[in-house]
Design a protein around this motif. Structure first.
Motif, mmCIF file in Angstrom:
data_model
loop_
_atom_site.group_PDB
_atom_site.id
_atom_site.type_symbol
_atom_site.label_atom_id
_atom_site.label_comp_id
_atom_site.label_asym_id
_atom_site.label_seq_id
_atom_site.Cartn_x
_atom_site.Cartn_y
_atom_site.Cartn_z
ATOM 1 N N ILE A 153 0.836 -1.204 0.000
ATOM 2 C CA ILE A 153 0.000 0.000 0.000
ATOM 3 C C ILE A 153 0.867 1.248 0.000
ATOM 4 O O ILE A 153 0.539 2.254 -0.640
ATOM 5 N N PHE A 154 1.992 1.198 0.710
ATOM 6 C CA PHE A 154 2.915 2.332 0.758
ATOM 7 C C PHE A 154 3.418 2.700 -0.643
ATOM 8 O O PHE A 154 3.391 3.872 -1.047
ATOM 9 N N LEU A 155 3.850 1.713 -1.410
ATOM 10 C CA LEU A 155 4.421 1.977 -2.729
ATOM 11 C C LEU A 155 3.346 2.255 -3.775
ATOM 12 O O LEU A 155 3.398 3.277 -4.477
ATOM 13 N N LEU A 156 2.355 1.365 -3.882
ATOM 14 C CA LEU A 156 1.317 1.544 -4.896
ATOM 15 C C LEU A 156 0.436 2.751 -4.577
ATOM 16 O O LEU A 156 0.036 3.490 -5.487
ATOM 17 N N GLY A 157 0.131 2.951 -3.276
ATOM 18 C CA GLY A 157 -0.696 4.092 -2.892
ATOM 19 C C GLY A 157 -0.019 5.413 -3.206
ATOM 20 O O GLY A 157 -0.660 6.359 -3.673
ATOM 21 N N SER A 158 1.288 5.496 -2.972
ATOM 22 C CA SER A 158 2.023 6.718 -3.290
ATOM 23 C C SER A 158 2.024 6.968 -4.797
ATOM 24 O O SER A 158 1.857 8.110 -5.252
ATOM 25 N N LEU A 159 2.204 5.911 -5.578
ATOM 26 C CA LEU A 159 2.223 6.055 -7.034
ATOM 27 C C LEU A 159 0.867 6.512 -7.558
ATOM 28 O O LEU A 159 0.784 7.408 -8.409
ATOM 29 N N VAL A 160 -0.210 5.914 -7.048
ATOM 30 C CA VAL A 160 -1.557 6.281 -7.500
ATOM 31 C C VAL A 160 -1.889 7.716 -7.113
ATOM 32 O O VAL A 160 -2.461 8.471 -7.899
ATOM 33 N N ARG A 161 -1.524 8.109 -5.893
ATOM 34 C CA ARG A 161 -1.826 9.482 -5.474
ATOM 35 C C ARG A 161 -1.052 10.491 -6.326
ATOM 36 O O ARG A 161 -1.593 11.531 -6.700
ATOM 37 N N PHE A 162 0.189 10.203 -6.616
ATOM 38 C CA PHE A 162 0.968 11.119 -7.446
ATOM 39 C C PHE A 162 0.385 11.204 -8.850
ATOM 40 O O PHE A 162 0.394 12.266 -9.475
ATOM 41 N N ASP A 163 -0.146 10.106 -9.342
ATOM 42 C CA ASP A 163 -0.689 10.074 -10.692
ATOM 43 C C ASP A 163 -2.049 10.752 -10.785
ATOM 44 O O ASP A 163 -2.344 11.439 -11.773
ATOM 45 N N ARG A 164 -2.878 10.604 -9.753
ATOM 46 C CA ARG A 164 -4.264 11.069 -9.834
ATOM 47 C C ARG A 164 -4.546 12.345 -9.048
ATOM 48 O O ARG A 164 -5.467 13.088 -9.398
#
Length: 241
Positions: A19-30
């Motif tokens: 969640i730390f890695l994927l969540g950070s990536l999704v938040r930066f993207d969206r």
């Protein structure tokens, strides 16, 4: 080992890291417009300056120390320092910077809760995050007397072994914590939980802080004049006009 120990220290770390890695990536993207620290300096600057500086100095040192200390295999530093001496060094330096971080986060939490304007303009996640960090630093300081009971470094070796088993996807990580105190386990569980909530809080600005280091190696910015490449023309004579 109980089922709960296996869940919290065998599976929960991977849930948090995912969640730390994927969540950070999704938040930066969206949601890039929410990628910020939401400073409240305009509302009250004095206490923020002391609290923020003490907190960041303490926590950044602790983060670096935990990363290097926990993930460095024993055979690498064994020729230079024994496990016992390494633990004493970690207790002294970690205790000193832990106190700085704890004072800093206490000032930040007091400021956010005691000032009505700041409290009204705070998100729930801001207050929850400060409480988690306050508890985490308090638990970290509470582990120092317990570490003093194992000055041979044996407990530190088991904790480091657990972390290295997790990041290298090796089995048997929870078994290494069988003899660890409940304080150590709470400290580790809360630390993993902070990674879990990381993408949903203002902590995402930490990524930008690390990204800013790229400015040290990036090429110089070239600024070109608009006049470069333009050929100056002589004014036309009156007859030509």
């Amino acid at each position: 080992m109980t089922y709960l120990d296996n869940l919290l220290f065998g599976y929960y770390p991977y849930i948090c890291l995912t969640i730390f890695l994927l969540g950070s990536l999704v938040r930066f993207d969206r949601d890039q417009y929410t990628w910020k620290s939401d400073s409240s300096q305009l509302l009250r600057a004095g206490q923020l300056r002391w609290g923020s500086n003490l907190f960041h100095v303490g926590v950044l040192f602790l983060l670096m120390g935990h990363t290097v200390g926990m993930l460095t295999p024993h055979f690498i530093y064994e020729p230079f320092i024994s496990a016992g001496n390494k633990q004493i060094m970690a207790m002294v330096s970690g205790g000193a910077f832990g106190v700085l971080g704890f004072i800093g986060v206490s000032l930040l939490l007091h400021r956010r809760l005691s000032d009505e304007r700041i409290r009204i303009n705070s998100k729930t996640s801001d207050i929850v995050l400060l409480v988690l960090l306050w508890l985490q630093l308090a638990l970290g300081l509470a582990t120092i007397p317990l570490s003093a009971e194992h000055l041979d470094g044996s407990m530190m070796m088991k904790l480091a072994g657990w972390a290295q088993h997790i990041v290298t996807f090796r089995a048997g990580a929870p078994e290494l914590l069988a003899e660890a105190s409940i304080v150590f386990k709470l400290h580790m569980f809360l630390g993993m939980t902070i990674f879990l909530v990381f993408p949903f809080t203002r902590l995402v600005h930490v990524w930008s802080g690390f990204g800013a280091a790229a400015y040290l190696v990036r090429p110089y910015q070239l600024v070109r004049s608009r006049r470069v490449g333009l050929v100056e023309r002589e004014p036309l004579s009156r007859s030509a006009r």
